[in-house]
Design a protein around this motif. Structure first.
Motif, PDB file in Angstrom:
ATOM      1  N   SER A   1     -20.801 -37.916 -50.466  1.00 45.88           N
ATOM      2  CA  SER A   1     -20.956 -38.675 -51.707  1.00 45.88           C
ATOM      3  C   SER A   1     -21.877 -39.867 -51.503  1.00 45.88           C
ATOM      4  CB  SER A   1     -19.594 -39.158 -52.214  1.00 45.88           C
ATOM      5  OG  SER A   1     -19.150 -40.271 -51.462  1.00 45.88           O
ATOM      6  N   PRO A   2     -22.641 -40.212 -52.540  1.00 46.82           N
ATOM      7  CA  PRO A   2     -23.513 -41.386 -52.452  1.00 46.82           C
ATOM      8  C   PRO A   2     -22.725 -42.666 -52.163  1.00 46.82           C
ATOM      9  CG  PRO A   2     -24.082 -40.065 -54.378  1.00 46.82           C
ATOM     10  CD  PRO A   2     -22.825 -39.481 -53.800  1.00 46.82           C
ATOM     11  N   GLU A   3     -21.516 -42.766 -52.692  1.00 45.61           N
ATOM     12  CA  GLU A   3     -20.703 -43.962 -52.465  1.00 45.61           C
ATOM     13  C   GLU A   3     -20.338 -44.112 -50.986  1.00 45.61           C
ATOM     14  OE1 GLU A   3     -19.709 -41.535 -54.706  1.00 45.61           O
ATOM     15  OE2 GLU A   3     -20.512 -42.525 -56.482  1.00 45.61           O
ATOM     16  N   ALA A   4     -19.941 -43.007 -50.352  1.00 46.51           N
ATOM     17  CA  ALA A   4     -19.586 -43.056 -48.933  1.00 46.51           C
ATOM     18  C   ALA A   4     -20.794 -43.447 -48.093  1.00 46.51           C
ATOM     19  CB  ALA A   4     -19.030 -41.711 -48.470  1.00 46.51           C
ATOM     20  N   LYS A   5     -21.948 -42.841 -48.381  1.00 46.82           N
ATOM     21  CA  LYS A   5     -23.160 -43.156 -47.633  1.00 46.82           C
ATOM     22  C   LYS A   5     -23.568 -44.607 -47.824  1.00 46.82           C
ATOM     23  CE  LYS A   5     -25.000 -38.470 -47.690  1.00 46.82           C
ATOM     24  NZ  LYS A   5     -26.120 -37.615 -48.060  1.00 46.82           N
ATOM     25  N   THR A   6     -23.481 -45.100 -49.066  1.00 45.63           N
ATOM     26  CA  THR A   6     -23.846 -46.489 -49.351  1.00 45.63           C
ATOM     27  C   THR A   6     -22.908 -47.458 -48.649  1.00 45.63           C
ATOM     28  OG1 THR A   6     -24.791 -45.876 -51.487  1.00 45.63           O
ATOM     29  CG2 THR A   6     -24.174 -48.191 -51.192  1.00 45.63           C
ATOM     30  N   THR A   7     -21.603 -47.203 -48.722  1.00 45.15           N
ATOM     31  CA  THR A   7     -20.630 -48.085 -48.084  1.00 45.15           C
ATOM     32  C   THR A   7     -20.837 -48.136 -46.574  1.00 45.15           C
ATOM     33  OG1 THR A   7     -19.017 -47.650 -49.833  1.00 45.15           O
ATOM     34  CG2 THR A   7     -18.162 -48.544 -47.776  1.00 45.15           C
TER      35      THR A   7
ATOM     36  N   SER B   1     -15.833 -50.412 -43.166  1.00 43.95           N
ATOM     37  CA  SER B   1     -16.051 -49.172 -43.931  1.00 43.95           C
ATOM     38  C   SER B   1     -14.740 -48.419 -44.147  1.00 43.95           C
ATOM     39  CB  SER B   1     -17.043 -48.286 -43.182  1.00 43.95           C
ATOM     40  OG  SER B   1     -16.508 -47.916 -41.921  1.00 43.95           O
TER      41      SER B   1
ATOM     42  N   THR C   1     -12.912 -47.585 -46.548  1.00 43.00           N
ATOM     43  CA  THR C   1     -12.757 -46.636 -47.655  1.00 43.00           C
ATOM     44  C   THR C   1     -13.562 -45.350 -47.447  1.00 43.00           C
ATOM     45  OG1 THR C   1     -14.591 -47.634 -48.875  1.00 43.00           O
ATOM     46  CG2 THR C   1     -12.362 -48.507 -49.300  1.00 43.00           C
ATOM     47  N   VAL C   2     -14.361 -45.293 -46.403  1.00 36.97           N
ATOM     48  CA  VAL C   2     -15.213 -44.124 -46.171  1.00 36.97           C
ATOM     49  C   VAL C   2     -14.457 -43.084 -45.352  1.00 36.97           C
ATOM     50  CG1 VAL C   2     -17.359 -43.293 -45.138  1.00 36.97           C
ATOM     51  CG2 VAL C   2     -17.300 -45.536 -46.234  1.00 36.97           C
TER      52      VAL C   2
ATOM     53  N   SER D   1     -17.599 -37.045 -46.123  1.00 36.77           N
ATOM     54  CA  SER D   1     -18.009 -36.921 -47.516  1.00 36.77           C
ATOM     55  C   SER D   1     -19.511 -37.110 -47.627  1.00 36.77           C
ATOM     56  CB  SER D   1     -17.296 -37.984 -48.360  1.00 36.77           C
ATOM     57  OG  SER D   1     -17.839 -38.025 -49.663  1.00 36.77           O
TER      58      SER D   1
END
Length: 193
Positions: free
Chosen positions: A142-148, A32, A34-35, A140
Motif C-alpha cells: 500500500s502507498p500508506e505503508a511505503k510512505t510511512t 514505523s 503501523t507498517v 503491504s
C-alpha cells in the motif's frame, strides 16, 4: 529428493555490529509501528549480495565450487555501515536495511563476480541491488505503508560508520521463526583471499 530452499549469497553479521543493528532496528520499528513488516530476528543479520531463489540442496556443493575462484581473487575487505537504505528505492519501497560503505569498489566487483558464477544455479532474475543488510520486508504494497516507512527512514537519526572486515562469503538459507522473523543459516562458507 529434499525440498528446495531459499538461498542467498552473503555473510552473517555478528557482535558488536549486530548489537548496533538491534538498537537501530528498534528505533525504526518504533517510528514505523503501523507498517506491517516482517523484521529480521535480533542478532540474525546478514550482508546480502543477492538472492538466488529456490535451490535444491544437492546444488550447494556446486555453488561452493563456483564461487571459490571468485573469492580467491579478493582479499578481506574493510567495510563499514553506511546508513539507511530503501530497496528497490525509497519511492517504490519493499525492503528496508542498512547500506555498506568503505571499499565499495571491490565490494561491487566481488558481488558482480559472485553473481556471474552463480547464474547457472539461480532461479530469480531480479534487478541487482547494492550489497546491504536487510532489516525488514514490508508485508503491504500500500502507498500508506511505503510512505510511512519512507518517512521513518528519513526521520530516525543514527550515527552509522561502524567498521567491519568481510573475510568470507556464505551460501545462506533463510527461514522464518514462529513470529515470522527472518533468520539466516550458513550452508557453505568460502574465505576471501
Amino acid at each position: 529428493m529434499l525440498d528446495a530452499v531459499r538461498v542467498f549469497i552473503g555473510c552473517r553479521i555478528g557482535p558488536p555490529l549486530s548489537d548496533f543493528l538491534n538498537e537501530a532496528k528498534l528505533d525504526l520499528k518504533r517510528r514505523s509501528a503501523t507498517v506491517p513488516a516482517r523484521w529480521v530476528h535480533d542478532n540474525a543479520y546478514a550482508l546480502i549480495f543477492f538472492a538466488m531463489g529456490e535451490v535444491e540442496p544437492y546444488r550447494m556443493l556446486d555453488i561452493e565450487r563456483a564461487i571459490q575462484p571468485v573469492c580467491r581473487q579478493f582479499p578481506p575487505l574493510q567495510l563499514s555501515l553506511g546508513g539507511w537504505i530503501g530497496l528497490p528505492s525509497t519511492v517504490s519501497l519493499r525492503q528496508v536495511g542498512v547500506s555498506i560503505a568503505g571499499d565499495v569498489g571491490r565490494l561491487t566487483g566481488l558481488q558482480e563476480g559472485l553473481r556471474a558464477a552463480c547464474v547457472p544455479f539461480m532461479h530469480v532474475t531480479e534487478r541487482p541491488v547494492p550489497p546491504h543488510i536487510p532489516l525488514a520486508m514490508l508485508r503491504s504494497e500500500s502507498p500508506e505503508a511505503k510512505t510511512t516507512m519512507g518517512l521513518a527512514l528519513r526521520h530516525v537519526k543514527r550515527e552509522f560508520g561502524q567498521p567491519f572486515t568481510l573475510s568470507a562469503v556464505e551460501v545462506l538459507r533463510t527461514a522464518a521463526d514462529e513470529n515470522m522473523a527472518a533468520q539466516y543459516e550458513a550452508l557453505k562458507t568460502v574465505s576471501l583471499g
